[in-house]
Design a protein around this motif. Structure first.
Motif, short mmCIF file in Angstrom:
data_model
loop_
_atom_site.label_atom_id
_atom_site.label_comp_id
_atom_site.label_asym_id
_atom_site.label_seq_id
_atom_site.Cartn_x
_atom_site.Cartn_y
_atom_site.Cartn_z
N THR A 279 0.82 -1.38 0.02
CA THR A 279 0.16 0.10 -0.11
C THR A 279 0.90 1.41 -0.19
O THR A 279 0.22 2.51 -0.25
N SER B 215 -3.71 7.31 -3.98
CA SER B 215 -4.11 5.92 -3.78
C SER B 215 -4.15 5.04 -4.72
O SER B 215 -5.06 4.27 -5.04
N PRO C 243 -4.99 -0.04 -3.62
CA PRO C 243 -6.30 0.51 -3.04
C PRO C 243 -7.14 -0.41 -2.27
O PRO C 243 -7.19 -1.53 -2.89
N GLN D 277 -9.17 4.65 3.22
CA GLN D 277 -8.68 5.48 2.10
C GLN D 277 -9.90 6.30 1.55
O GLN D 277 -9.91 6.82 0.57
#
Length: 457
Positions: A199, A446, A450, A456
């Motif tokens: 991530t 992002s 994601p 997020q």
């Protein structure tokens, strides 16, 4: 976002190493758990860090999601492209770059698997100890902070990664850590990326700590009438400071499954599988002390395995347990979940989990790395039964809540991915938004895997 524009640009960089074939997309849309198949838009096969950097730069320009892929053995949907985009398959980056025998470390590309690394190290007298069971890629193991059967002695990936090369969300290439065994220079960025599940960036190189092959190795298996007795023996062993290399639990249902799979003839009671590393005298002494602990807790049948072929057979029992369990219910699939608690709470956690499973009507054998308080439930479900899936999810939810109530974590080694995302706030409290702030600082659009790990929105 323009995924198709990104794909067109990537084709000029990678040529036929950017695939949109149905078979490639299908392979990279699968997972080892119960999650639905999710196809990426394309699969990239880079061979160098510079190519990974260029892939990410192009995807960043077009706000196209990027998801790393190692061997696809993760259990919480980590590598699924749930928002589409490009899956970056690291299997072509599979070189052992440098072995430093004097310093007992190695530099590798992320696609090297743990079996391949240890095969490469055979002549050096060194080995890499982290053993999650599957022949996973080392890059994936670092990204998920993997551990396994040997963590009780050698630690997890967190303890065995000295440094990384990482491509960030804007394509920049950074290095974290050094080959020195300690440092007080700045933030621990290596620790930040180990367990970040792709991530924050893509791992393109790892420097790993190695261990010397022990002079002697011995293993044993013993049975107990109850899980409580087995776990009490584990707690006593840890408290006595016996340096176990492995200490694994199979409950009675797991033993029944491995018996059926391998015609082993073990008593269908809970079993501990253990291993000792050290000198000849040290292994013998540790084994004798452990044998006394076993006897004090009602254990039976302390069967010793000193020969390599006998030990390998014993550990195949443990590593094949998942597949043996799934074979007990043809046509079914497994929802596999794990939790980890302080060792003193392990018996309570297992006993209450077994009671929940019995009440659910599902088959749910339990096994785990009990030396560090970590265990797994293999919840067997009919993939066409909504009620089975609901029951399994409810059991997993109960396990997660139990882990937190007992001072533990909702996942000891499987990671967060998609499956445990809903528990992050409960486990981390005010620290979880801090993780989100780090994510936004390093990946403002992002694009890096994601939908995983952090909020997020």
């Amino acid at each position: 976002m323009s995924v198709q524009t990104a794909i067109a640009a990537l084709e000029t960089v990678l040529g036929d190493r950017l695939s949109r074939s149905k078979s490639d997309l299908a392979l990279h849309g699968q997972n080892e758990a119960h999650f639905d198949v999710v196809l990426p838009d394309a699969v990239a096969y880079p061979e160098t860090t510079q190519e990974v950097s260029e892939i990410v730069r192009i995807c960043a320009k077009h706000v196209c999601p990027v998801v790393a892929w190692g061997t696809g053995t993760s259990l919480e949907g980590h590598a699924l492209a749930i928002r589409g985009g490009i899956t970056v398959d690291m299997t072509h980056m599979n070189k052992v770059l440098e072995v430093n025998t004097a310093d007992m470390d190695v530099r590798i590309q992320p696609g090297v698997t743990r079996h391949a690394l240890n095969e490469d190290l055979r002549a050096t007298g060194l080995f890499f100890p982290v053993d999650p069971g599957a022949d996973a890629s080392l890059g994936g193991m670092a990204a998920t902070r993997a551990s396994g059967t040997t963590a009780v002695r050698y630690g997890t990936m967190r303890d065995n990664v000295l440094g990384l090369e990482v491509v960030l969300a804007d394509g920049r290439i950074i290095r974290t850590g050094t080959r020195a065994r300690k440092s007080s220079a700045g933030y621990d960025l290596t620790g930040l990326f180990v367990g970040s599940e792709g991530t924050l960036g893509l791992i393109t190189e790892l420097t790993l700590r190695l261990q010397g092959q022990p002079q002697a190795i011995g293993a044993a298996v013993c049975a107990f009438e109850t899980v409580d007795n087995a776990v009490d023996a584990v707690i006593a062993t840890i408290q006595l400071g016996i340096p176990m290399a492995r200490i694994e639990l199979l409950d009675a249902a797991s033993v029944a499954a491995v018996n059926a799979h391998g015609d082993l003839g073990l008593p269908e009671w809970p079993h501990l599988l253990v291993e000792f590393h050290g000198s000849d005298a040290g292994v013998a002494e540790d084994a004798e002390t452990f044998k006394e602990v076993v006897a004090e807790h009602g254990g039976q049948g302390f069967d010793w395995a000193a020969k390599a072929e006998d030990r390998n057979k014993l550990w195949r029992v443990r590593h094949d347990a998942y597949y043996a369990i799934t074979k007990t219910r043809p046509g079914h699939t497994a929802l596999v979940t794990d939790m980890c608690v302080p060792i003193s709470q392990l018996a309570t956690a297992i006993k209450e989990t077994q009671a929940d499973i019995a009440q659910s009507g599902l088959d749910g054998p339990i096994l785990g790395h009990v030396g560090d308080g970590n265990f797994h439930a293999i919840l067997m479900i009919d993939p066409n039964s909504a009620s089975d899936l609901d029951a399994a999810k409810d059991l997993s939810h109960r396990m997660a809540e139990r882990a937190l109530a007992l001072g533990g974590t909702v996942t000891g080694e499987h990671g967060v991915g998609m499956g445990k995302l809903g528990y992050m706030e409960a486990e981390h409290g005010a620290a979880w938004p801090v993780m989100g702030s780090i994510k936004r600082a390093l990946d403002p659009d992002s694009i890096m895997n994601p939908g995983k790990m952090v909020d997020q929105n």
